[in-house]
Design a protein around this motif. Structure first.
Motif, PDB file in Angstrom:
ATOM      1  N   GLY A  71      -2.334  11.345   3.886  1.00  0.00           N
ATOM      2  CA  GLY A  71      -3.559  10.573   3.716  1.00  0.00           C
ATOM      3  C   GLY A  71      -3.233   9.150   3.299  1.00  0.00           C
ATOM      4  O   GLY A  71      -2.085   8.701   3.389  1.00  0.00           O
ATOM      5  N   PRO A  72      -4.248   8.428   2.799  1.00  0.00           N
ATOM      6  CA  PRO A  72      -4.018   7.058   2.338  1.00  0.00           C
ATOM      7  C   PRO A  72      -2.913   7.003   1.277  1.00  0.00           C
ATOM      8  O   PRO A  72      -2.779   7.906   0.462  1.00  0.00           O
ATOM      9  CB  PRO A  72      -5.363   6.652   1.740  1.00  0.00           C
ATOM     10  CG  PRO A  72      -6.352   7.570   2.373  1.00  0.00           C
ATOM     11  CD  PRO A  72      -5.627   8.846   2.642  1.00  0.00           C
ATOM     12  N   LYS A  73      -2.117   5.989   1.339  1.00  0.00           N
ATOM     13  CA  LYS A  73      -0.999   5.774   0.412  1.00  0.00           C
ATOM     14  C   LYS A  73      -0.018   6.945   0.442  1.00  0.00           C
ATOM     15  O   LYS A  73       0.580   7.305  -0.568  1.00  0.00           O
ATOM     16  CB  LYS A  73      -1.520   5.519  -1.001  1.00  0.00           C
ATOM     17  CG  LYS A  73      -2.389   4.277  -1.100  1.00  0.00           C
ATOM     18  CD  LYS A  73      -2.892   4.057  -2.500  1.00  0.00           C
ATOM     19  CE  LYS A  73      -3.819   2.847  -2.516  1.00  0.00           C
ATOM     20  NZ  LYS A  73      -4.440   2.631  -3.798  1.00  0.00           N
ATOM     21  N   ASP A  74       0.123   7.579   1.610  1.00  0.00           N
ATOM     22  CA  ASP A  74       1.055   8.697   1.820  1.00  0.00           C
ATOM     23  C   ASP A  74       0.830   9.890   0.905  1.00  0.00           C
ATOM     24  O   ASP A  74       1.755  10.617   0.553  1.00  0.00           O
ATOM     25  CB  ASP A  74       2.514   8.217   1.719  1.00  0.00           C
ATOM     26  CG  ASP A  74       2.909   7.405   2.929  1.00  0.00           C
ATOM     27  OD1 ASP A  74       2.342   7.644   4.017  1.00  0.00           O
ATOM     28  OD2 ASP A  74       3.786   6.535   2.791  1.00  0.00           O
ATOM     29  N   VAL A  75      -0.424  10.100   0.519  1.00  0.00           N
ATOM     30  CA  VAL A  75      -0.771  11.292  -0.264  1.00  0.00           C
ATOM     31  C   VAL A  75      -0.722  12.486   0.690  1.00  0.00           C
ATOM     32  O   VAL A  75      -1.353  12.464   1.747  1.00  0.00           O
ATOM     33  CB  VAL A  75      -2.185  11.158  -0.873  1.00  0.00           C
ATOM     34  CG1 VAL A  75      -2.630  12.451  -1.525  1.00  0.00           C
ATOM     35  CG2 VAL A  75      -2.219  10.013  -1.861  1.00  0.00           C
ATOM     36  N   PRO A  76       0.046  13.540   0.353  1.00  0.00           N
ATOM     37  CA  PRO A  76       0.096  14.695   1.246  1.00  0.00           C
ATOM     38  C   PRO A  76      -1.240  15.443   1.262  1.00  0.00           C
ATOM     39  O   PRO A  76      -1.792  15.748   0.216  1.00  0.00           O
ATOM     40  CB  PRO A  76       1.214  15.564   0.663  1.00  0.00           C
ATOM     41  CG  PRO A  76       1.458  15.063  -0.707  1.00  0.00           C
ATOM     42  CD  PRO A  76       0.912  13.676  -0.798  1.00  0.00           C
TER      43      PRO A  76
END
Length: 169
Positions: A71-76
């Motif tokens: 997701g946004p900001k590389d949130v899994p």
């Protein structure tokens, strides 16, 4: 004399408790559809977001579907809603393909291109309680059937019986 009688009674008892053969391993692979197994693949949305897609088929029926992405900001981000589909929601493969709507938020289609490869098109309107992973996604993906996992069952080893005895003269 008592010792001999005792030994004549105990030796056959102990011999009957001895293992007669080593444990046997039994491999079990059962499949009633050439598409049964775990399928894993990848896809990408138009804006470049990479997804990992996985689904399980048993007896020609899809048991569960999962996907994950950053997701946004590389949130899994990943789904937990469709890992195990209720019996009434499980799509049946028909002519090597399936199309289904899962809940109000996800549509999935898949077409097998052989007994070991498939492609598909999921679209999802993800609206979770925690908004970090929310969004609308549409992508094309390809998947490969994974090698079957062989489960080996072995018979338990016989239990050892420890007998203590003493002789009194």
């Amino acid at each position: 004399m008592k010792k001999i009688i005792f030994l004549l009674l105990v030796i056959p008892l102990l011999a009957s408790c001895a293992p007669t053969s080593a444990p046997t391993a039994i491999a079990q692979i059962q499949s009633s559809s050439p598409y049964d197994g775990t399928w894993e693949g990848t896809g990408q949305t138009r804006d470049g977001n990479h997804f990992i897609v996985s689904f399980r088929v048993e007896n020609g029926e899809v048991l569960g579907i999962s996907y994950q992405y950053n997701g946004p900001k590389d949130v899994p981000c990943f789904n937990t809603h469709y890992f195990i589909l209720p019996k009434e929601q499980r799509p049946q493969l028909d002519n090597n393909s399936f199309t289904t709507q899962l809940g109000a938020d996800m549509n999935v289609s898949a077409q097998s291109t052989g007994t070991d490869s498939a492609s598909g098109h999921p679209s999802a309107d993800v609206d979770y309680r925690y908004t970090t992973c929310n969004g609308q996604f549409e992508l094309n993906w390809t998947a490969k059937k994974q090698p079957p996992v062989v489960t080996v069952e072995s018979q338990p080893a016989p239990k050892k019986i420890n007998l203590k005895y003493s002789f009194k003269s």
